[in-house]
Design a protein around this motif. Structure first.
Motif, PDB file in Angstrom:
ATOM      1  N   ILE A 136      64.586 -16.280 -84.075  1.00 59.26           N
ATOM      2  CA  ILE A 136      64.966 -14.881 -83.870  1.00 59.26           C
ATOM      3  C   ILE A 136      65.400 -14.270 -85.207  1.00 59.26           C
ATOM      4  CG2 ILE A 136      66.622 -13.330 -82.763  1.00 59.26           C
ATOM      5  CD1 ILE A 136      65.006 -14.313 -80.569  1.00 59.26           C
ATOM      6  N   ILE A 137      66.238 -14.981 -85.925  1.00 55.14           N
ATOM      7  CA  ILE A 137      66.752 -14.451 -87.200  1.00 55.14           C
ATOM      8  C   ILE A 137      65.613 -14.266 -88.202  1.00 55.14           C
ATOM      9  CG2 ILE A 137      68.242 -14.953 -89.179  1.00 55.14           C
ATOM     10  CD1 ILE A 137      70.049 -16.498 -87.106  1.00 55.14           C
ATOM     11  N   SER A 138      64.769 -15.273 -88.367  1.00 56.01           N
ATOM     12  CA  SER A 138      63.708 -15.183 -89.373  1.00 56.01           C
ATOM     13  C   SER A 138      62.629 -14.170 -88.993  1.00 56.01           C
ATOM     14  CB  SER A 138      63.094 -16.558 -89.641  1.00 56.01           C
ATOM     15  OG  SER A 138      62.535 -17.099 -88.476  1.00 56.01           O
ATOM     16  N   ASN A 143      56.525 -12.960 -90.443  1.00 54.47           N
ATOM     17  CA  ASN A 143      55.655 -13.181 -89.296  1.00 54.47           C
ATOM     18  C   ASN A 143      55.875 -14.626 -88.849  1.00 54.47           C
ATOM     19  OD1 ASN A 143      53.503 -13.967 -87.621  1.00 54.47           O
ATOM     20  ND2 ASN A 143      52.132 -12.489 -88.560  1.00 54.47           N
ATOM     21  N   THR A 144      56.349 -14.811 -87.621  1.00 51.88           N
ATOM     22  CA  THR A 144      56.738 -16.151 -87.154  1.00 51.88           C
ATOM     23  C   THR A 144      55.842 -16.670 -86.023  1.00 51.88           C
ATOM     24  OG1 THR A 144      58.355 -15.102 -85.692  1.00 51.88           O
ATOM     25  CG2 THR A 144      59.148 -15.882 -87.840  1.00 51.88           C
ATOM     26  N   THR A 145      54.601 -16.196 -85.966  1.00 53.43           N
ATOM     27  CA  THR A 145      53.695 -16.601 -84.881  1.00 53.43           C
ATOM     28  C   THR A 145      53.577 -18.117 -84.773  1.00 53.43           C
ATOM     29  OG1 THR A 145      52.447 -14.549 -85.159  1.00 53.43           O
ATOM     30  CG2 THR A 145      51.361 -16.340 -83.954  1.00 53.43           C
ATOM     31  N   TYR A 146      53.386 -18.802 -85.904  1.00 54.67           N
ATOM     32  CA  TYR A 146      53.223 -20.264 -85.860  1.00 54.67           C
ATOM     33  C   TYR A 146      54.547 -20.973 -85.595  1.00 54.67           C
ATOM     34  CZ  TYR A 146      48.563 -19.323 -87.558  1.00 54.67           C
ATOM     35  OH  TYR A 146      47.279 -18.847 -87.682  1.00 54.67           O
ATOM     36  N   PHE A 147      55.613 -20.373 -86.051  1.00 57.44           N
ATOM     37  CA  PHE A 147      56.944 -20.912 -85.773  1.00 57.44           C
ATOM     38  C   PHE A 147      57.201 -20.882 -84.263  1.00 57.44           C
ATOM     39  CE2 PHE A 147      61.683 -20.461 -87.273  1.00 57.44           C
ATOM     40  CZ  PHE A 147      61.968 -21.710 -86.754  1.00 57.44           C
TER      41      PHE A 147
END
Length: 195
Positions: A136-138, A143-147
């Motif tokens: 949530i923070i990052s 772009n955190t799709t893979y995360f």
């Protein structure tokens, strides 16, 4: 009542009590207030357990409260993520449904095996919670799709492990670290029984 009103339990309950503020900040379009509040509330999940052990106030009610507040916070986190960062979540929707089904199945299996729904705090599930927190923070910055994919897979593995724990061992301490710890414990007792 006073014995339940411990510092760790108050810290745990604060996670649920102040959770509605996150919804207000999200819907009013106040991202910085949301982000700072999310960081503070999420950190209570780390500090309540540390405080309970440090103050020697680990109790069954504290563990139950922690599970309930964790569930509220992390289910809300799914909604926050969907509302704020749906572009990162969309490619992972099929996996998200698998995750929610696995979570529901773990509650059903625990209810069948131990007569109450229970959420485990295994290492994998603790790691998954930390990953959601940082996801949530990052997502405010990258772009955190893979995360998202990594987090969902970690949770699925964690809930599958919980299901196996309930099936094989029934009622166990919710803070059991892993199924391997339980298997090792059982092997130890079997070896010492034969001596």
């Amino acid at each position: 009542m006073k014995k339940y009103l411990t510092i760790p339990n108050v810290v745990t309950i604060s996670r649920a009590v102040f959770l509605p503020f996150l919804y207000v900040f999200m819907y009013l379009g106040m991202p910085m207030f949301f982000l700072v509040s999310y960081i503070v509330l999420g950190s209570t999940d780390f500090f309540d357990g540390k405080l309970a052990r440090w103050l020697r106030q680990v109790t069954p009610i504290g563990k139950a409260l922690d599970s309930i507040c964790d569930l509220l916070f992390y289910l809300s986190s799914i909604w926050f993520f969907y509302y704020l960062f749906s572009d990162f979540l969309q490619p992972n929707m099929p996996l998200l449904w698998v995750l929610l089904s696995t979570l529901a199945l773990s509650f059903v299996v625990s209810f069948i095996r131990i007569k109450k729904p229970m959420m485990m705090h295994t290492r994998i599930l603790r790691l998954s919670a930390v990953l959601v927190y940082f996801l949530i923070i990052s997502s405010f910055f990258f772009n955190t799709t893979y995360f998202v994919t990594v987090v969902i897979m970690a949770y699925i593995i964690g809930f599958l492990e919980s299901i196996l724990i309930f099936i094989k061992f029934g009622h166990v301490d919710p803070d059991t670290t892993s199924i391997f710890a339980l298997l090792k414990r059982d092997n130890y007792y079997e070896e010492n029984d034969t001596l």
